[in-house]
Enzyme design. Structure first.
Site, PDB file in Angstrom:
ATOM      1  N   ALA A 494       0.836  -1.197   0.000  1.00  0.00           N
ATOM      2  CA  ALA A 494       0.000   0.000   0.000  1.00  0.00           C
ATOM      3  C   ALA A 494       0.871   1.248   0.000  1.00  0.00           C
ATOM      4  O   ALA A 494       1.976   1.254   0.542  1.00  0.00           O
ATOM      5  CB  ALA A 494      -0.914   0.004   1.229  1.00  0.00           C
ATOM      6  N   GLY A 541       1.630  -5.427   1.288  1.00  0.00           N
ATOM      7  CA  GLY A 541       0.536  -5.963   0.486  1.00  0.00           C
ATOM      8  C   GLY A 541       1.030  -6.716  -0.732  1.00  0.00           C
ATOM      9  O   GLY A 541       0.363  -7.644  -1.209  1.00  0.00           O
ATOM     10  N   GLU A 544       1.639 -10.021   0.619  1.00  0.00           N
ATOM     11  CA  GLU A 544       0.364 -10.633   0.991  1.00  0.00           C
ATOM     12  C   GLU A 544      -0.365 -11.221  -0.217  1.00  0.00           C
ATOM     13  O   GLU A 544      -0.951 -12.298  -0.134  1.00  0.00           O
ATOM     14  CB  GLU A 544      -0.526  -9.604   1.683  1.00  0.00           C
ATOM     15  CG  GLU A 544      -0.059  -9.206   3.075  1.00  0.00           C
ATOM     16  CD  GLU A 544      -1.038  -8.278   3.757  1.00  0.00           C
ATOM     17  OE1 GLU A 544      -2.010  -8.778   4.349  1.00  0.00           O
ATOM     18  OE2 GLU A 544      -0.835  -7.037   3.676  1.00  0.00           O
ATOM     19  N   GLU A 564       5.074  -4.596   8.140  1.00  0.00           N
ATOM     20  CA  GLU A 564       4.044  -3.733   8.726  1.00  0.00           C
ATOM     21  C   GLU A 564       4.241  -3.476  10.218  1.00  0.00           C
ATOM     22  O   GLU A 564       3.983  -2.371  10.711  1.00  0.00           O
ATOM     23  CB  GLU A 564       2.650  -4.344   8.494  1.00  0.00           C
ATOM     24  CG  GLU A 564       2.168  -4.272   7.047  1.00  0.00           C
ATOM     25  CD  GLU A 564       2.547  -5.494   6.242  1.00  0.00           C
ATOM     26  OE1 GLU A 564       1.894  -5.756   5.225  1.00  0.00           O
ATOM     27  OE2 GLU A 564       3.518  -6.204   6.629  1.00  0.00           O
TER      28      GLU A 564
END
Length: 741
Positions: A494, A541, A544, A564
């Site tokens: 992100a 992300g 992920e 994160e």
């Protein structure tokens, strides 16, 4: 170490041997091991330990990062030339990487020839000695199987491998060096003619010598010259900074040797760097570059940088130069800097055009070798096309200077690479596209999804295209590849600045998190195989989404991470849930929900960042069945082939049920962090983050060891935790500090 890199065992090298355990030989051996190929590293016997020199070579690679994972070192077997040279009989490829002494090399070859098996490839890592001289008198069998394999240092990171074969070379031996060079060692292989310096060093050494001596002749400072050189698309060091990095003490050896072997009429002889007063003054003064702490640049006592005044040979404060911008505009502007830029470009292009047929089989080989060997954005002929071949030829002719025929032809043809030649393949048809992402139609039901944002960050517009791709599953699309938009980054996750803005509006942040979770979960259960093709960074992300793919094909140098927690949140697009599920496999070492919860917290809390795909596999960010590819340019092709094969008989996974430990498992999940906190090794903020993680992976306050929960339920816990964590002042402060870096 696990399985070998994809295609490595098909490249004709089941076992290798490297003779010479210096930084180059040790690095080559390490790269074989990185691909999963066992290798013997053999050096002269040591005094204290017979295998001491070879063992020191392995230790050096472990220390300097030559191995992609510590486990790879187990594939390197140390030996010595008196006791273990017979091991070369097991090798399909024997690489000689000893001193640049033709007598020593030929003596070694005679011993190897009596020991090696029929058909094995023998190669030398020489950078200065011609192949014809090395094979002379060693017999037809040796001549057939011998090539020069010129690596660049460090072998793990430098992509170029120059290969020199001969008239009597066995095509199978040469092909083995090519295929293993790419599939095992991850190199871009370039064929060279048997001439001094081969391609990269022939052009690169000329360029350095000419650029340095012309700067001195034209009265430029080292800073001015390096600023001008940056317009050529070369590394930020510039040319003087590059010499500092190489080591000025190597000028007499490298440039001197090259000048000795080239004919008197060669253009390099007009720029004899080794014999120059500048080189001799620098070496006499011990100004050898970075290795001595001072060269053309040095660091002053107060930490500031100083530059050498070429005329007075004294240091002065650095005169920082602005970036000159477009090379042609700089040349046309004239003046001291523009005239120097023209001289460097004109000499570089005319020299390269004059020797092209002598050193290479085609123009792309020259551009590829120089670009990869010296870190240029593009080689000399592509640079000439960028400025204009006709412009260069016309300006030379107007000045009464000779124009090589190859340059004259390029001027007539519209460039060395006329439009439509040597360019990229035609673009694939597009199924959906916006400014942030594109979905390409690769044919036969295969879609290729790419993020186009800077560093591949996810934005709402990215999700627009990704959701469109998911909607085509089972209809227009039967398989999907998630591919990088550029080689530097698959996806950095992100956008942090946007996330920080969203954190001010919990409803908006919740929507963004929900959308990401829904998209990634839909990818995982879509009625089509999803394969992630990863080059560069896969962080946050970006990592992920790979956890939700059916399979990952990763470049060996890809870097995976879930950082994160370093910012005060946790992987919230299903990453925490997928890692918990992945660690639930008893093969990972954790048995039972409480142990899995503890393992997940311990893995995610430091914000894991890996330096290679092998490290990612060890950290369970990649699975055993995921593929590692040694050459970055092969990643997408392997991924598309795998996706097509999987589509033939594909059954999508169902949403998993996850056994959880419940609140009773919190203490075990937090035991390691609490011990670190009690010992003062972590602060209260880290303990709070660990508590948030533990609450998610134990199933929350309502978690019940007797009732497994759906993945969707754990994702809800993830999202709630991120919302809670993002509201904290310390989390936002950490994000703002990161943005300022």
């Amino acid at each position: 170490m696990g399985k070998a890199a994809f295609g490595a065992l098909d490249a004709g090298v089941q076992r290798a041997a490297v003779i010479g355990a210096g930084s180059m030989g040790g690095g080559i051996a390490a790269q074989f091991a990185n691909a999963g190929i066992p290798v013997d590293l053999i050096d002269i016997p040591g005094e204290a330990s017979r295998n001491g020199p070879a063992e020191a070579g392995i230790a050096r690679q472990l220390k300097t990062g030559g191995f992609m994972s510590p486990e790879a070192a187990a594939l390197v077997r140390a030996g010595n030339t008196e006791d273990h040279l017979g091991r070369v009989a097991e090798a399909d490829w024997i690489v000689e990487a000893i001193i640049e002494d033709i007598g020593a090399k030929r003596d070694l070859y005679a011993r190897l020839e009596a020991l090696r098996k029929d058909g094995s490839t023998v190669s030398s890592n020489t950078s200065t000695i011609l192949r014809a001289a090395l094979v002379e008198g060693l017999g037809a069998r040796f001549d057939r199987d011998f090539v020069i394999s010129h690596f660049f240092n460090p072998p793990r990171h430098m992509q170029l491998l120059e290969i020199v074969s001969g008239p009597a070379s066995d095509p199978e031996s040469v092909a083995r060096a090519h295929s293993a060079g790419r599939q095992v060692l991850g190199k871009t292989v370039v064929d060279c003619r048997d001439t001094p310096g081969f391609i990269a060093n022939r052009i690169g050494c000329y360029w350095i010598a000419m650029a340095v001596l012309e700067a001195e002749r034209q009265g430029l400072t080292v800073e001015e010259a390096d600023a001008v050189i940056s317009a050529f698309g070369v590394p930020a060091t510039g040319v003087f900074g590059l010499l500092d990095l190489i080591g000025i003490d190597l000028i007499p050896l490298v440039w001197g040797r090259l000048a000795e072997t080239l004919p008197d009429a060669d253009g390099l002889q007009a720029y004899d760097l080794a014999a120059s007063a500048l080189s001799q003054q620098m070496n006499a003064a011990g100004r050898l570059g970075r290795k001595s702490g001072a060269g053309f640049y040095r660091k002053a006592g107060d930490g500031s940088r100083e530059a050498l005044d070429l005329a007075s040979q004294t240091y002065r404060p650095l005169d920082r130069q602005g970036k000159p911008g477009d090379l042609r505009a700089l040349i046309e502007a004239g003046g001291r800097l523009g005239d120097y830029a023209w001289t460097v470009l004109a000499r570089l292009v005319t020299y390269t055009a004059s020797v092209a047929d002598e050193i290479a089989h085609d123009l792309p080989s020259i551009d590829t070798a120089v670009a990869l060997g010296y870190g240029w954005r593009e080689g000399p002929f592509r640079q000439a096309d960028r400025v204009g071949a006709e412009f260069i030829a016309t300006r030379l002719a107007e000045a009464g200077e000779p124009v090589p025929e190859l340059l004259a032809k390029a001027a007539r043809d519209g460039g060395f690479y006329p439009k439509g030649q040597g360019g990229s393949a035609s673009a694939a048809p597009v199924l959906a596209e916006n400014a942030a992402a594109v979905l390409e139609d690769a044919g036969d039901g295969l879609g290729v999804f790419r993020i186009k944002t800077k560093m591949g960050v996810f934005s709402p517009e990215v999700f627009d295209v990704l959701e469109h791709a998911i909607g085509l599953a089972g209809g227009k699309l039967s398989a999907l590849v998630l591919a990088p938009g550029n080689p530097r980054a698959f996806s950095a996750g992100a956008d942090l600045a946007s996330f920080l803005e969203l954190a001010e509006d919990p409803a908006a942040l919740d929507h963004f998190l929900s959308r990401g979770q829904a998209a990634f979960a839909a990818l995982r259960t879509a009625p089509m195989p999803v394969v992630a093709a990863v080059r560069g960074l896969a962080l946050g992300g970006g990592c992920e989404v790979t956890l939700h793919a059916d399979r990952v094909v990763a470049h060996a140098e890809a870097r995976f991470g879930l950082p994160e927690t370093r910012l005060g949140i946790l992987p919230g697009w299903g990453g925490t849930t997928r890692m918990y599920h992945r660690l639930s496999d008893p093969a990972t070492g954790a048995v039972g929900p409480a142990a899995v919860a503890a393992r997940t917290v311990d893995l995610l809390l430091p914000g894991p960042m890996t330096g290679s795909a092998a490290e990612a596999r060890a950290a369970h960010l990649l699975r055993a069945e995921d593929e590692i590819v040694m050459h970055g340019d092969d990643v997408e092709g392997v991924a598309t082939g795998l996706a097509r094969a999987m589509a033939t008989d594909y059954t999508p996974p169902v949403e998993e049920l996850l056994a959880v430990a419940g609140p009773a498992g919190m203490a075990g999940a937090l035991s390691a962090t609490r011990a670190h906190h009690a010992a003062g090794r972590v602060d209260g903020r880290v303990l709070t983050i660990a508590e948030d993680l533990a609450q998610v992976v134990t199933g929350g306050a309502a978690g019940d060891p007797s009732r497994p929960i759906l993945e969707g339920e754990m994702r809800d816990l993830e999202r709630a935790a991120v919302l809670r964590m993002a509201a904290r002042d310390e989390t936002r402060a950490a994000m703002r500090a990161t943005l300022k870096q």
